[in-house]
Design a protein around this motif. Sequence first.
Motif, PDB file in Angstrom:
ATOM      1  N   ASN A 170       1.764  -3.876 -20.433  1.00 45.78           N
ATOM      2  CA  ASN A 170       2.364  -3.343 -19.208  1.00 45.78           C
ATOM      3  C   ASN A 170       1.960  -4.185 -18.001  1.00 45.78           C
ATOM      4  O   ASN A 170       1.108  -5.033 -18.085  1.00 45.78           O
ATOM      5  N   GLY A 171       2.584  -3.902 -16.880  1.00 45.74           N
ATOM      6  CA  GLY A 171       2.222  -4.511 -15.607  1.00 45.74           C
ATOM      7  C   GLY A 171       2.208  -6.020 -15.631  1.00 45.74           C
ATOM      8  O   GLY A 171       3.133  -6.667 -16.091  1.00 45.74           O
ATOM      9  N   SER A 172       1.092  -6.603 -15.147  1.00 50.29           N
ATOM     10  CA  SER A 172       1.002  -8.047 -15.008  1.00 50.29           C
ATOM     11  C   SER A 172       1.047  -8.753 -16.363  1.00 50.29           C
ATOM     12  O   SER A 172       1.513  -9.868 -16.462  1.00 50.29           O
ATOM     13  N   LYS A 173       0.535  -8.102 -17.412  1.00 50.96           N
ATOM     14  CA  LYS A 173       0.581  -8.736 -18.736  1.00 50.96           C
ATOM     15  C   LYS A 173       2.023  -8.928 -19.185  1.00 50.96           C
ATOM     16  O   LYS A 173       2.382  -9.962 -19.716  1.00 50.96           O
ATOM     17  N   ALA A 174       2.858  -7.917 -18.959  1.00 53.98           N
ATOM     18  CA  ALA A 174       4.261  -8.022 -19.358  1.00 53.98           C
ATOM     19  C   ALA A 174       4.962  -9.111 -18.548  1.00 53.98           C
ATOM     20  O   ALA A 174       5.701  -9.915 -19.100  1.00 53.98           O
ATOM     21  N   SER A 175       4.711  -9.155 -17.246  1.00 54.96           N
ATOM     22  CA  SER A 175       5.380 -10.155 -16.418  1.00 54.96           C
ATOM     23  C   SER A 175       4.905 -11.563 -16.790  1.00 54.96           C
ATOM     24  O   SER A 175       5.683 -12.499 -16.775  1.00 54.96           O
ATOM     25  N   MET A 176       3.642 -11.711 -17.149  1.00 56.16           N
ATOM     26  CA  MET A 176       3.129 -13.017 -17.548  1.00 56.16           C
ATOM     27  C   MET A 176       3.736 -13.438 -18.878  1.00 56.16           C
ATOM     28  O   MET A 176       4.117 -14.591 -19.064  1.00 56.16           O
ATOM     29  N   THR A 177       3.859 -12.512 -19.805  1.00 54.48           N
ATOM     30  CA  THR A 177       4.471 -12.817 -21.104  1.00 54.48           C
ATOM     31  C   THR A 177       5.919 -13.234 -20.896  1.00 54.48           C
ATOM     32  O   THR A 177       6.370 -14.234 -21.467  1.00 54.48           O
ATOM     33  N   ASP A 178       6.645 -12.491 -20.071  1.00 53.07           N
ATOM     34  CA  ASP A 178       8.037 -12.845 -19.769  1.00 53.07           C
ATOM     35  C   ASP A 178       8.113 -14.219 -19.121  1.00 53.07           C
ATOM     36  O   ASP A 178       8.976 -15.031 -19.459  1.00 53.07           O
ATOM     37  N   ARG A 179       7.222 -14.499 -18.186  1.00 50.06           N
ATOM     38  CA  ARG A 179       7.200 -15.783 -17.482  1.00 50.06           C
ATOM     39  C   ARG A 179       6.933 -16.916 -18.472  1.00 50.06           C
ATOM     40  O   ARG A 179       7.590 -17.962 -18.432  1.00 50.06           O
ATOM     41  N   PHE A 180       5.991 -16.714 -19.374  1.00 49.20           N
ATOM     42  CA  PHE A 180       5.646 -17.725 -20.367  1.00 49.20           C
ATOM     43  C   PHE A 180       6.825 -18.005 -21.289  1.00 49.20           C
ATOM     44  O   PHE A 180       7.205 -19.150 -21.504  1.00 49.20           O
ATOM     45  N   LEU A 181       7.428 -16.948 -21.829  1.00 53.12           N
ATOM     46  CA  LEU A 181       8.551 -17.120 -22.755  1.00 53.12           C
ATOM     47  C   LEU A 181       9.752 -17.753 -22.063  1.00 53.12           C
ATOM     48  O   LEU A 181      10.428 -18.613 -22.631  1.00 53.12           O
ATOM     49  N   SER A 182      10.017 -17.350 -20.830  1.00 53.23           N
ATOM     50  CA  SER A 182      11.153 -17.936 -20.122  1.00 53.23           C
ATOM     51  C   SER A 182      10.879 -19.400 -19.775  1.00 53.23           C
ATOM     52  O   SER A 182      11.777 -20.232 -19.806  1.00 53.23           O
TER      53      SER A 182
END
Length: 172
Positions: free
Chosen positions: A78-90
């Motif tokens: 959740n939160g920053s972890k999810a956004s970081m994972t999305d950022r990494f994959l994108s």
Amino acid sequence: DIALVAHRSFRSALAVWLARIPYRIGFSSSAGWFFFHEAVYFSWGMPDLERNLALLLPLKPTLQPKREDSLYLHQKINGSKASMTDRFLSHLKENGISSDRKIIGIHPGSVWQTKRWLPENYTRLIKRLSDEAQASVQLIGGSQDRELCQVLSQNCGAKVFNWAGKTNLEEL
């Protein structure tokens, strides 16, 4: 009043003894365990958090780590972890990295210069991983590792991503 010695070296144990700290707690596997008033069992099988918290057991025998003390990733992101994972994959997708390609993280830095592998060895390793293993190499580390990672990414001749200083420990 109290020294908790998480390092298992003789020098660390001797230092707190020479400082005449009235109560010294360290690990039983320390080379200088006999300088301690309490020597706590050390196990490589324990997570670092729990092992280091064990140094407090002589002071509070009922101490137990809480789930929220852990830095292990939980299934729910959740939160920053999810956004970081999305950022990494994108970021990978934007740079043409296939989702079926192996992703390998390399952390070339160390606080101690003597524990660092030579940059030219990392350069050769990154080239081989990229060419022979068809891997996407991600350089990771703290902000103090940015310059080293930048040099490695420039010298290796492969598409390497430098994440040094761009994530915190939990995101990583």
